[in-house]
Write a protein that holds these residues in place. Structure first.
Motif, PDB file in Angstrom:
ATOM      1  N   LEU A  48       0.869  -1.180   0.000  1.00 44.10           N
ATOM      2  CA  LEU A  48       0.000   0.000   0.000  1.00 44.10           C
ATOM      3  C   LEU A  48       0.906   1.230   0.000  1.00 44.10           C
ATOM      4  N   GLY A  50       1.238   4.830   0.151  1.00 38.60           N
ATOM      5  CA  GLY A  50       0.522   6.046   0.505  1.00 38.60           C
ATOM      6  C   GLY A  50       1.245   7.277  -0.008  1.00 38.60           C
ATOM      7  N   SER A 223      -2.048   8.770   1.382  1.00 40.21           N
ATOM      8  CA  SER A 223      -1.512   8.218   2.626  1.00 40.21           C
ATOM      9  C   SER A 223      -2.581   8.010   3.687  1.00 40.21           C
ATOM     10  N   SER A 226      -4.152   4.582   4.267  1.00 42.44           N
ATOM     11  CA  SER A 226      -3.423   3.419   4.791  1.00 42.44           C
ATOM     12  C   SER A 226      -2.510   3.758   5.962  1.00 42.44           C
ATOM     13  N   ASP A 227      -2.445   5.032   6.345  1.00 41.52           N
ATOM     14  CA  ASP A 227      -1.609   5.415   7.485  1.00 41.52           C
ATOM     15  C   ASP A 227      -2.047   4.712   8.769  1.00 41.52           C
ATOM     16  N   PHE A 229      -1.680   1.865   9.736  1.00 45.48           N
ATOM     17  CA  PHE A 229      -2.124   0.481   9.532  1.00 45.48           C
ATOM     18  C   PHE A 229      -3.640   0.353   9.633  1.00 45.48           C
ATOM     19  N   GLY A 233      -5.726  -1.230   4.834  1.00 45.96           N
ATOM     20  CA  GLY A 233      -5.064  -2.341   5.514  1.00 45.96           C
ATOM     21  C   GLY A 233      -5.958  -3.016   6.533  1.00 45.96           C
ATOM     22  N   THR A 247       3.245  -1.363   4.184  1.00 41.56           N
ATOM     23  CA  THR A 247       2.683  -0.030   3.984  1.00 41.56           C
ATOM     24  C   THR A 247       3.797   1.010   3.876  1.00 41.56           C
ATOM     25  N   SER A 249       4.227   5.310   3.821  1.00 38.31           N
ATOM     26  CA  SER A 249       3.577   6.600   4.029  1.00 38.31           C
ATOM     27  C   SER A 249       4.480   7.716   3.520  1.00 38.31           C
ATOM     28  N   ALA A 267       3.694   3.914   9.164  1.00 40.27           N
ATOM     29  CA  ALA A 267       3.715   2.831   8.182  1.00 40.27           C
ATOM     30  C   ALA A 267       4.972   2.005   8.413  1.00 40.27           C
TER      31      ALA A 267
END
Length: 281
Positions: A48, A50, A223, A226-227, A229, A233, A247, A249, A267
Protein backbone atom coordinates in the motif's frame (compact mmCIF):
# COMPACT_ATOMS: atom_id res chain seq x y z
CA UNK A 1 50.95 12.00 0.75
CA UNK A 2 49.77 15.36 -0.51
CA UNK A 3 47.88 13.62 -3.34
CA UNK A 4 46.19 11.33 -0.81
CA UNK A 5 45.15 14.35 1.28
CA UNK A 6 43.73 16.11 -1.78
CA UNK A 7 41.74 13.00 -2.75
CA UNK A 8 40.35 12.56 0.76
CA UNK A 9 39.44 16.23 0.98
CA UNK A 10 37.70 16.09 -2.42
CA UNK A 11 35.72 13.00 -1.40
CA UNK A 12 34.57 14.64 1.84
CA UNK A 13 33.54 17.75 -0.06
CA UNK A 14 31.47 15.72 -2.53
CA UNK A 15 29.72 13.88 0.30
CA UNK A 16 29.00 17.16 2.08
CA UNK A 17 27.53 18.61 -1.12
CA UNK A 18 25.45 15.54 -2.02
CA UNK A 19 21.74 16.27 -1.85
CA UNK A 20 18.71 14.03 -2.08
CA UNK A 21 15.06 15.09 -2.23
CA UNK A 22 13.96 12.24 0.03
CA UNK A 23 14.97 9.86 2.80
CA UNK A 24 13.52 6.53 3.94
CA UNK A 25 12.80 5.60 7.55
CA UNK A 26 11.35 2.58 9.32
CA UNK A 27 8.30 2.94 11.54
CA UNK A 28 10.57 3.19 14.60
CA UNK A 29 12.43 6.15 13.10
CA UNK A 30 15.56 4.33 11.97
CA UNK A 31 17.02 5.65 8.76
CA UNK A 32 17.05 2.98 6.08
CA UNK A 33 17.46 2.71 2.31
CA UNK A 34 15.34 2.38 -0.79
CA UNK A 35 17.09 -0.94 -1.46
CA UNK A 36 15.80 -2.37 1.83
CA UNK A 37 12.31 -1.05 1.15
CA UNK A 38 12.42 -2.74 -2.26
CA UNK A 39 13.53 -6.08 -0.81
CA UNK A 40 10.66 -6.07 1.68
CA UNK A 41 8.14 -4.93 -0.91
CA UNK A 42 9.13 -7.66 -3.36
CA UNK A 43 8.63 -10.33 -0.66
CA UNK A 44 5.16 -9.08 0.31
CA UNK A 45 1.79 -9.85 -1.24
CA UNK A 46 0.39 -6.32 -1.10
CA UNK A 47 2.16 -2.96 -0.99
CA UNK A 48 0.00 0.00 0.00
CA UNK A 49 1.92 3.01 -1.30
CA UNK A 50 0.52 6.05 0.51
CA UNK A 51 1.21 9.21 -1.46
CA UNK A 52 0.73 12.95 -1.42
CA UNK A 53 -1.23 13.49 -4.63
CA UNK A 54 0.70 16.61 -5.64
CA UNK A 55 4.27 15.47 -4.88
CA UNK A 56 6.51 15.05 -7.93
CA UNK A 57 9.18 12.99 -6.16
CA UNK A 58 6.62 10.53 -4.81
CA UNK A 59 5.16 10.00 -8.28
CA UNK A 60 8.65 9.30 -9.61
CA UNK A 61 9.30 6.82 -6.80
CA UNK A 62 5.98 5.09 -7.46
CA UNK A 63 7.04 4.30 -11.01
CA UNK A 64 10.58 3.34 -10.01
CA UNK A 65 9.31 0.95 -7.32
CA UNK A 66 6.97 -0.70 -9.83
CA UNK A 67 9.80 -1.16 -12.32
CA UNK A 68 12.13 -2.58 -9.67
CA UNK A 69 9.58 -4.99 -8.17
CA UNK A 70 8.82 -6.24 -11.68
CA UNK A 71 12.45 -7.35 -12.07
CA UNK A 72 12.02 -9.63 -9.04
CA UNK A 73 8.49 -11.03 -9.25
CA UNK A 74 5.17 -10.72 -11.10
CA UNK A 75 3.25 -7.51 -10.52
CA UNK A 76 -0.31 -6.23 -10.52
CA UNK A 77 -0.98 -2.51 -10.18
CA UNK A 78 -4.02 -0.77 -8.76
CA UNK A 79 -4.96 2.72 -7.66
CA UNK A 80 -7.41 4.87 -5.76
CA UNK A 81 -7.37 7.25 -8.71
CA UNK A 82 -9.48 4.92 -10.85
CA UNK A 83 -13.08 4.06 -9.95
CA UNK A 84 -14.44 0.54 -10.31
CA UNK A 85 -17.06 1.41 -12.91
CA UNK A 86 -14.27 2.68 -15.19
CA UNK A 87 -12.43 -0.68 -15.23
CA UNK A 88 -13.70 -1.55 -18.71
CA UNK A 89 -12.39 1.70 -20.17
CA UNK A 90 -9.05 1.24 -18.42
CA UNK A 91 -8.81 -2.34 -19.71
CA UNK A 92 -9.60 -1.17 -23.23
CA UNK A 93 -6.83 1.42 -23.08
CA UNK A 94 -4.33 -1.11 -21.73
CA UNK A 95 -5.24 -3.47 -24.59
CA UNK A 96 -4.82 -0.73 -27.23
CA UNK A 97 -8.53 -0.87 -28.08
CA UNK A 98 -9.09 2.83 -27.34
CA UNK A 99 -6.84 5.87 -27.51
CA UNK A 100 -5.78 8.19 -24.72
CA UNK A 101 -8.27 10.73 -26.04
CA UNK A 102 -11.07 8.15 -25.81
CA UNK A 103 -10.00 7.22 -22.28
CA UNK A 104 -10.10 10.92 -21.37
CA UNK A 105 -13.65 11.26 -22.63
CA UNK A 106 -15.10 8.02 -21.22
CA UNK A 107 -13.41 7.65 -17.81
CA UNK A 108 -13.37 10.03 -14.86
CA UNK A 109 -9.66 10.83 -14.75
CA UNK A 110 -8.18 13.04 -12.05
CA UNK A 111 -7.12 16.56 -13.14
CA UNK A 112 -3.45 15.62 -12.57
CA UNK A 113 -3.73 12.33 -14.43
CA UNK A 114 -1.49 13.25 -17.36
CA UNK A 115 1.42 14.45 -15.22
CA UNK A 116 1.18 12.05 -12.28
CA UNK A 117 -0.63 8.79 -13.16
CA UNK A 118 -0.46 8.41 -16.92
CA UNK A 119 3.23 7.33 -16.69
CA UNK A 120 2.18 4.46 -14.38
CA UNK A 121 -0.66 3.36 -16.67
CA UNK A 122 1.45 3.65 -19.81
CA UNK A 123 4.24 1.60 -18.26
CA UNK A 124 1.72 -1.09 -17.26
CA UNK A 125 0.40 -0.98 -20.81
CA UNK A 126 3.91 -1.36 -22.24
CA UNK A 127 4.60 -4.36 -19.97
CA UNK A 128 1.12 -5.92 -20.40
CA UNK A 129 0.47 -5.75 -16.65
CA UNK A 130 -2.98 -5.63 -15.03
CA UNK A 131 -4.05 -2.26 -13.63
CA UNK A 132 -7.04 -2.39 -11.32
CA UNK A 133 -9.52 0.43 -10.74
CA UNK A 134 -10.13 -0.08 -7.01
CA UNK A 135 -12.05 2.93 -5.76
CA UNK A 136 -15.79 3.24 -5.25
CA UNK A 137 -17.41 5.60 -7.79
CA UNK A 138 -17.29 9.00 -6.14
CA UNK A 139 -21.03 9.64 -6.40
CA UNK A 140 -21.66 6.77 -3.98
CA UNK A 141 -19.15 8.07 -1.44
CA UNK A 142 -20.93 11.42 -1.75
CA UNK A 143 -24.25 9.67 -1.22
CA UNK A 144 -22.93 8.05 1.98
CA UNK A 145 -21.72 11.44 3.21
CA UNK A 146 -25.22 12.83 2.74
CA UNK A 147 -27.34 9.90 3.94
CA UNK A 148 -25.14 7.28 5.65
CA UNK A 149 -24.07 3.76 4.70
CA UNK A 150 -27.63 2.42 4.79
CA UNK A 151 -28.52 4.27 1.60
CA UNK A 152 -26.26 1.90 -0.38
CA UNK A 153 -28.72 -0.94 0.19
CA UNK A 154 -31.14 0.89 -2.12
CA UNK A 155 -28.79 0.70 -5.11
CA UNK A 156 -29.29 -1.59 -8.10
CA UNK A 157 -27.48 -4.92 -8.28
CA UNK A 158 -25.23 -3.50 -11.01
CA UNK A 159 -24.26 -0.54 -8.86
CA UNK A 160 -23.45 -2.83 -5.95
CA UNK A 161 -20.81 -4.61 -8.07
CA UNK A 162 -18.74 -1.42 -8.02
CA UNK A 163 -18.14 -1.51 -4.27
CA UNK A 164 -17.36 -3.83 -1.37
CA UNK A 165 -20.13 -6.32 -0.51
CA UNK A 166 -22.93 -4.78 1.53
CA UNK A 167 -23.54 -4.10 4.33
CA UNK A 168 -20.15 -2.45 4.92
CA UNK A 169 -18.61 -3.17 8.31
CA UNK A 170 -17.84 0.14 10.00
CA UNK A 171 -15.97 0.66 13.27
CA UNK A 172 -16.41 4.24 14.46
CA UNK A 173 -13.81 3.64 17.17
CA UNK A 174 -10.91 3.19 14.76
CA UNK A 175 -8.59 6.13 15.55
CA UNK A 176 -8.53 7.39 11.97
CA UNK A 177 -12.31 7.56 11.71
CA UNK A 178 -12.74 8.83 15.27
CA UNK A 179 -10.21 11.63 14.67
CA UNK A 180 -11.95 12.59 11.44
CA UNK A 181 -15.24 12.91 13.29
CA UNK A 182 -13.61 14.88 16.13
CA UNK A 183 -12.10 17.34 13.65
CA UNK A 184 -15.58 18.01 12.27
CA UNK A 185 -16.71 18.94 15.78
CA UNK A 186 -19.94 17.00 15.37
CA UNK A 187 -21.42 19.67 13.08
CA UNK A 188 -23.09 17.57 10.40
CA UNK A 189 -19.99 15.46 9.89
CA UNK A 190 -21.18 12.15 11.35
CA UNK A 191 -21.18 10.55 7.92
CA UNK A 192 -17.77 11.84 6.79
CA UNK A 193 -15.79 8.89 8.23
CA UNK A 194 -18.42 6.54 6.80
CA UNK A 195 -17.75 7.98 3.34
CA UNK A 196 -14.06 7.33 3.99
CA UNK A 197 -14.89 3.78 5.09
CA UNK A 198 -16.77 2.92 1.89
CA UNK A 199 -13.68 3.98 -0.07
CA UNK A 200 -11.30 2.01 2.17
CA UNK A 201 -13.48 -1.10 2.17
CA UNK A 202 -13.98 -0.99 -1.59
CA UNK A 203 -10.28 -0.58 -2.35
CA UNK A 204 -9.50 -3.48 -0.02
CA UNK A 205 -12.21 -5.57 -1.70
CA UNK A 206 -10.86 -5.11 -5.21
CA UNK A 207 -7.26 -5.64 -4.09
CA UNK A 208 -8.28 -8.93 -2.45
CA UNK A 209 -10.38 -9.91 -5.47
CA UNK A 210 -7.49 -9.39 -7.90
CA UNK A 211 -4.59 -10.67 -5.82
CA UNK A 212 -2.14 -12.47 -8.12
CA UNK A 213 -1.52 -16.16 -7.38
CA UNK A 214 2.17 -15.30 -7.18
CA UNK A 215 3.76 -11.90 -6.92
CA UNK A 216 2.83 -8.47 -5.59
CA UNK A 217 -0.20 -6.21 -5.82
CA UNK A 218 1.20 -2.66 -5.72
CA UNK A 219 -1.54 -0.19 -4.80
CA UNK A 220 -1.35 3.59 -4.96
CA UNK A 221 -3.51 5.62 -2.61
CA UNK A 222 -3.50 8.78 -0.56
CA UNK A 223 -1.51 8.22 2.63
CA UNK A 224 -4.58 8.82 4.78
CA UNK A 225 -6.15 5.65 3.32
CA UNK A 226 -3.42 3.42 4.79
CA UNK A 227 -1.61 5.41 7.48
CA UNK A 228 -1.30 3.92 10.96
CA UNK A 229 -2.12 0.48 9.53
CA UNK A 230 -5.79 1.41 9.29
CA UNK A 231 -8.06 2.15 6.33
CA UNK A 232 -7.43 -0.22 3.43
CA UNK A 233 -5.06 -2.34 5.51
CA UNK A 234 -7.69 -2.79 8.23
CA UNK A 235 -10.24 -4.15 5.77
CA UNK A 236 -7.67 -6.36 4.03
CA UNK A 237 -6.56 -7.90 7.33
CA UNK A 238 -10.16 -8.38 8.38
CA UNK A 239 -10.80 -10.40 5.21
CA UNK A 240 -7.39 -12.09 4.93
CA UNK A 241 -5.62 -12.13 8.32
CA UNK A 242 -2.49 -13.87 7.01
CA UNK A 243 -1.95 -11.49 4.10
CA UNK A 244 1.58 -10.08 3.90
CA UNK A 245 1.14 -6.32 3.63
CA UNK A 246 3.81 -3.62 3.50
CA UNK A 247 2.68 -0.03 3.98
CA UNK A 248 4.47 3.12 2.83
CA UNK A 249 3.58 6.60 4.03
CA UNK A 250 4.60 9.97 2.65
CA UNK A 251 5.45 13.00 4.78
CA UNK A 252 7.30 16.25 4.15
CA UNK A 253 9.94 17.75 6.42
CA UNK A 254 12.64 20.42 6.25
CA UNK A 255 15.11 18.04 7.92
CA UNK A 256 15.74 14.71 6.18
CA UNK A 257 18.18 13.45 8.80
CA UNK A 258 15.63 12.39 11.42
CA UNK A 259 11.98 11.39 11.43
CA UNK A 260 9.81 13.87 13.30
CA UNK A 261 8.06 12.32 16.34
CA UNK A 262 4.60 12.90 14.88
CA UNK A 263 5.54 10.77 11.87
CA UNK A 264 6.63 7.70 13.82
CA UNK A 265 4.67 4.45 13.32
CA UNK A 266 2.66 5.75 10.37
CA UNK A 267 3.71 2.83 8.18
CA UNK A 268 6.33 0.12 7.75
CA UNK A 269 8.34 2.60 5.71
CA UNK A 270 8.04 6.38 5.80
CA UNK A 271 9.19 8.45 2.83
CA UNK A 272 10.32 11.86 4.04
CA UNK A 273 10.27 14.30 1.14
CA UNK A 274 12.09 17.61 1.28
CA UNK A 275 9.44 20.25 1.83
CA UNK A 276 10.97 22.34 -0.98
CA UNK A 277 10.14 19.75 -3.63
CA UNK A 278 8.03 21.21 -6.44
CA UNK A 279 4.34 20.30 -6.36
CA UNK A 280 2.63 19.10 -9.53
CA UNK A 281 -0.42 21.30 -8.95
Amino acid sequence: MRLLFVCLWSTCLLIAQEKSPYAVFTKTGQKTTYAKLLRQAAKSEVVLFGEYHDNSVVHWLELELAKDIATKTSLTLGAEMFEADNQLQLNAYLANKITQKELDSTARLWPNYKTDYKPLVDWAKEKSLPFIATNVPRKYASLVYKKGLEVLLELTEQEKTWMAPLPIFYDANLPGYANMLAEMGGHGGENLPKAQAIKDATMAHFIAKRLPEKGVFLHYNGSYHSDNFEGIGFYLKRALPELKIITISTVTQADLNALAPENLSKADFILVIDEDVVKTY
